[in-house]
Structures are given as C-alpha cells and as structure tokens.
Design a protein around this motif. Sequence first.
Motif, PDB file in Angstrom:
ATOM      1  N   ASP A  44      94.427 129.911  -4.191  1.00  0.00           N
ATOM      2  CA  ASP A  44      94.192 129.656  -5.618  1.00  0.00           C
ATOM      3  C   ASP A  44      95.150 130.508  -6.449  1.00  0.00           C
ATOM      4  O   ASP A  44      95.960 131.257  -5.905  1.00  0.00           O
ATOM      5  CB  ASP A  44      92.730 129.919  -5.986  1.00  0.00           C
ATOM      6  CG  ASP A  44      92.350 131.389  -5.910  1.00  0.00           C
ATOM      7  OD1 ASP A  44      91.141 131.682  -6.034  1.00  0.00           O
ATOM      8  OD2 ASP A  44      93.234 132.254  -5.734  1.00  0.00           O
ATOM      9  N   PHE A  45      95.013 130.400  -7.765  1.00  0.00           N
ATOM     10  CA  PHE A  45      95.969 131.081  -8.639  1.00  0.00           C
ATOM     11  C   PHE A  45      95.883 132.588  -8.475  1.00  0.00           C
ATOM     12  O   PHE A  45      96.903 133.290  -8.479  1.00  0.00           O
ATOM     13  CB  PHE A  45      95.714 130.688 -10.098  1.00  0.00           C
ATOM     14  CG  PHE A  45      96.691 131.324 -11.048  1.00  0.00           C
ATOM     15  CD1 PHE A  45      96.275 132.304 -11.941  1.00  0.00           C
ATOM     16  CD2 PHE A  45      98.023 130.961 -11.042  1.00  0.00           C
ATOM     17  CE1 PHE A  45      97.175 132.909 -12.808  1.00  0.00           C
ATOM     18  CE2 PHE A  45      98.935 131.550 -11.901  1.00  0.00           C
ATOM     19  CZ  PHE A  45      98.509 132.524 -12.794  1.00  0.00           C
ATOM     20  N   GLY A  46      94.686 133.108  -8.319  1.00  0.00           N
ATOM     21  CA  GLY A  46      94.550 134.548  -8.152  1.00  0.00           C
ATOM     22  C   GLY A  46      95.256 135.052  -6.909  1.00  0.00           C
ATOM     23  O   GLY A  46      95.944 136.088  -6.940  1.00  0.00           O
ATOM     24  N   GLU A  47      95.123 134.314  -5.809  1.00  0.00           N
ATOM     25  CA  GLU A  47      95.794 134.723  -4.578  1.00  0.00           C
ATOM     26  C   GLU A  47      97.300 134.582  -4.710  1.00  0.00           C
ATOM     27  O   GLU A  47      98.070 135.399  -4.201  1.00  0.00           O
ATOM     28  CB  GLU A  47      95.263 133.878  -3.402  1.00  0.00           C
ATOM     29  CG  GLU A  47      93.828 134.212  -3.038  1.00  0.00           C
ATOM     30  CD  GLU A  47      93.168 133.109  -2.221  1.00  0.00           C
ATOM     31  OE1 GLU A  47      93.479 131.918  -2.456  1.00  0.00           O
ATOM     32  OE2 GLU A  47      92.340 133.429  -1.368  1.00  0.00           O
TER      33      GLU A  47
ATOM     34  N   LEU B 222      98.942 134.842  -7.474  1.00  0.00           N
ATOM     35  CA  LEU B 222      99.386 135.919  -8.362  1.00  0.00           C
ATOM     36  C   LEU B 222      99.507 137.239  -7.605  1.00  0.00           C
ATOM     37  O   LEU B 222     100.471 137.991  -7.774  1.00  0.00           O
ATOM     38  CB  LEU B 222      98.386 136.047  -9.510  1.00  0.00           C
ATOM     39  CG  LEU B 222      98.702 137.026 -10.637  1.00  0.00           C
ATOM     40  CD1 LEU B 222     100.100 136.812 -11.174  1.00  0.00           C
ATOM     41  CD2 LEU B 222      97.675 136.867 -11.746  1.00  0.00           C
ATOM     42  N   ARG B 223      98.539 137.495  -6.753  1.00  0.00           N
ATOM     43  CA  ARG B 223      98.613 138.728  -5.972  1.00  0.00           C
ATOM     44  C   ARG B 223      99.816 138.697  -5.026  1.00  0.00           C
ATOM     45  O   ARG B 223     100.511 139.689  -4.877  1.00  0.00           O
ATOM     46  CB  ARG B 223      97.325 138.913  -5.185  1.00  0.00           C
ATOM     47  CG  ARG B 223      97.367 140.148  -4.277  1.00  0.00           C
ATOM     48  CD  ARG B 223      96.041 140.372  -3.614  1.00  0.00           C
ATOM     49  NE  ARG B 223      95.121 141.038  -4.539  1.00  0.00           N
ATOM     50  CZ  ARG B 223      93.847 141.288  -4.246  1.00  0.00           C
ATOM     51  NH1 ARG B 223      93.332 140.908  -3.100  1.00  0.00           N
ATOM     52  NH2 ARG B 223      93.075 141.903  -5.115  1.00  0.00           N
TER      53      ARG B 223
ATOM     54  N   ARG C 216     102.866 139.340  -7.111  1.00  0.00           N
ATOM     55  CA  ARG C 216     102.938 140.755  -7.499  1.00  0.00           C
ATOM     56  C   ARG C 216     103.384 141.631  -6.339  1.00  0.00           C
ATOM     57  O   ARG C 216     104.224 142.511  -6.483  1.00  0.00           O
ATOM     58  CB  ARG C 216     101.557 141.193  -8.013  1.00  0.00           C
ATOM     59  CG  ARG C 216     101.508 142.559  -8.696  1.00  0.00           C
ATOM     60  CD  ARG C 216     101.252 143.731  -7.739  1.00  0.00           C
ATOM     61  NE  ARG C 216     100.197 143.511  -6.783  1.00  0.00           N
ATOM     62  CZ  ARG C 216      98.911 143.840  -6.992  1.00  0.00           C
ATOM     63  NH1 ARG C 216      98.535 144.379  -8.111  1.00  0.00           N
ATOM     64  NH2 ARG C 216      98.011 143.631  -6.052  1.00  0.00           N
TER      65      ARG C 216
ATOM     66  N   VAL D 192     105.099 142.310 -13.045  1.00  0.00           N
ATOM     67  CA  VAL D 192     104.999 140.924 -13.494  1.00  0.00           C
ATOM     68  C   VAL D 192     104.497 140.950 -14.931  1.00  0.00           C
ATOM     69  O   VAL D 192     103.733 141.844 -15.310  1.00  0.00           O
ATOM     70  CB  VAL D 192     104.077 140.072 -12.601  1.00  0.00           C
ATOM     71  CG1 VAL D 192     104.736 139.819 -11.257  1.00  0.00           C
ATOM     72  CG2 VAL D 192     102.718 140.729 -12.402  1.00  0.00           C
TER      73      VAL D 192
ATOM     74  N   PRO E  40      97.214 131.690 -17.881  1.00  0.00           N
ATOM     75  CA  PRO E  40      98.471 132.376 -18.184  1.00  0.00           C
ATOM     76  C   PRO E  40      99.608 131.939 -17.280  1.00  0.00           C
ATOM     77  O   PRO E  40      99.396 131.491 -16.148  1.00  0.00           O
ATOM     78  CB  PRO E  40      98.118 133.848 -17.924  1.00  0.00           C
ATOM     79  CG  PRO E  40      97.046 133.801 -16.887  1.00  0.00           C
ATOM     80  CD  PRO E  40      96.246 132.573 -17.192  1.00  0.00           C
TER      81      PRO E  40
ATOM     82  N   VAL F  79     102.680 133.682 -15.459  1.00  0.00           N
ATOM     83  CA  VAL F  79     102.967 135.068 -15.085  1.00  0.00           C
ATOM     84  C   VAL F  79     104.253 135.124 -14.271  1.00  0.00           C
ATOM     85  O   VAL F  79     104.428 134.326 -13.343  1.00  0.00           O
ATOM     86  CB  VAL F  79     101.805 135.651 -14.255  1.00  0.00           C
ATOM     87  CG1 VAL F  79     102.125 137.060 -13.818  1.00  0.00           C
ATOM     88  CG2 VAL F  79     100.526 135.618 -15.064  1.00  0.00           C
TER      89      VAL F  79
END
Lengths: 108, 241
Positions: A38-41, A43-44, A47, A59, A69, A71
């Motif tokens: 998902d987006f959170g994973e 994003l991590r 990063r 980021v 957002p 990012v």
Amino acid sequence: MLRSMALAATIDPRPLALSARDRRIVDHALRTLPPGADFGEALRALRDAVAAHIPNGRVFVLGTTDAGPIVGSIVSGVGIVDSERGVELVRVAPGGACARLGRFAGRG
Amino acid sequence: MRITLGFDPRLHQYGDVTASVHAILQAWCEVDWFEPSRSSDEAAATLFRQHHARAYAHAPDIFAADVEIRFAQGSWSEFGAWCDRVRNDHSWDWKFSALKAMSFRHAKARGWSREAEARNLPVNETRPGDLLVRFSAPSGAEIVMWNGVPAHVEGLDERLYGDARDHARFYVGFAHSDVIDCLEWQMAEGKDALDEDPFWPLLGCYRAGLYPFSLDRGTVVLFRFVDGPPALPRARLLRRR
C-alpha cells in the motif's frame, strides 16, 4: 500550504524522465517492496531507499491530490502518490503540473 | 525573483529554535535569485570562509583546513558551464557526499531525528506554519517529511527558457538542501545561536548574490551574474483594422 493538483491522464513519454540518482533510488525501493504494497509501505520503501543513497536524504511533500499527498524529491519533482490504480510514480513540475511516469506498486 | 512561503513564519513558534527558524526562513525568502550582486568579492569571500571554517571544525576528514576562493562572473552561458561542471564531476559531490554527510553526522551526534522533532505534531494533517508533517498509513507505517520550505522561485519559468531555466532550477534545488540543513542543524542543537551553523553563512552567500561552486575539498568558485534575468515579455498589442 499543500497544493492540490490533478494527475495528468497521460504517461510522461520521455525515456530519460529519471536522473541516474532518481533511477537508483526508485530501483532500490522497488526491490524492497512486497507484492501489493500500500501507499504507506511504498512511502517507507522510498524513504529507506533515499536514506541508503543520500546521506541524510529526505523526502518532501510535493503536493496533494484527492487520494493524498505526493511525496518525493523536491529537486527533481519525482515522487509517488496513491491512486485508484495503486501507487504511482509521478513527476511534479515547478508550476504544479503533475505527470504520471508509471506504476510504482499495485493493489491486491 | 524570489521564493515565497505560504505563511508568515513570524506568526508561528518553533520551541527553543523559534528565533533562528524565523531568521533562516527570512534569509531564504530574501534571496533575489540570479540578479547582479552588489556585494564585494571580499564580503562574499568572508561569508564562504565562515562556512568552510565551521564545516571543517565539524568534519575535518571531509573538508580541507583551508579553502582557495576563486571568483567568476558572466551570464547564463558561463553560469550553465559551472553547473554542468559540478553536475558531471563524480569525484567530488559537495552537496550529497560532503555537506549532507556532515549534516547527518551532526544530527546523529546530537541524538536528533525528524521523527522525534515531529512527535507532537498531529498525524495526517498539515497546519500553516508546520515545517514537518507526520504521515501514517492504514498499515501502520509512519513517515515524517519536510513540507513547509518551498524551492519554487516565482517568475523563473516565465522569464527563463531552455538551458537557462534548467540550470536555474538545478542551482535552486542545489541550494534548497542548504536551507533545510540549516534548519535541521538548529533543531539538532536545540538553541537559537547561529554562530556555529555551517549552513548559515552559505545562505548569506546566496543572499549576497554570489553562487558557490565547490570544485574539491579545498577549492570554491564564487560566481556572480553581470546581467539580471530577462524581463517578462511585453504583451503585444495587435493593431486594429
């Protein structure tokens, strides 16, 4: 403070849309992403990839869409954003226009 | 051509580093990008020597004890040549390998992190004046990101074209990491005094209209424009028939 923007309908066709540094970071992040991330994973992963390739790498929030957002890199404008199609790789131009570069992570 | 914030930082508090954050953001917004400088070479050299001395004090393994300062001037073709030179030199990457490495080392030595700095911020919400934002995904992943300091120079895309625009964008992005590092340095120090922050005199160089190009551990070129950016094109009035 966050700018709202719409994703362009077309994919940025430029073959050299990513710099060598951005390409290394994206490739690194993609290698560490689990299927259906998902987006959170995503994003991590992004990063962590930035931190792996740039000391004190950061980021930035580049803008927002209805889905959340955007990012990424404030220098190149390359970033990721969540969408109905999954997490997408995009480029935000200095004027705010946002073009899709391709899929970053899929749903399901 | 200047960068504008979307808020007035003087209306916001940043704990123990409020005054320094205000000063840094004001300096960033005072840079009149790519205009001819009114500063003397000597004044600019003093600023850069301050930066270099502070950087050397914190990272003597990265920076040389002394710095040779050279001066250059010209227009967009000369500026572009310097941009291309530093972009294509893989033996010395001033921003990413030297300055960022020093900044990272400093933050670690102070036990500072963006996550700790943002711990009292609301999640998935941005407020005017917040420089950091906490994002939390349904999966539980939480990331802290920079949000409040733009790198977009108003009018740049309207007044510059082709290679000049590309080089201008490159250099502003180049410089943007310095203002972020300057802020993070103060946050890591937890105090307002800017007298040890290596990035503060660098912002001074930009504000003075001198653009540093570091060539190696101990050599820098300070570039100044002799002409300003082209004016906005005048609208042409069509003659009535």
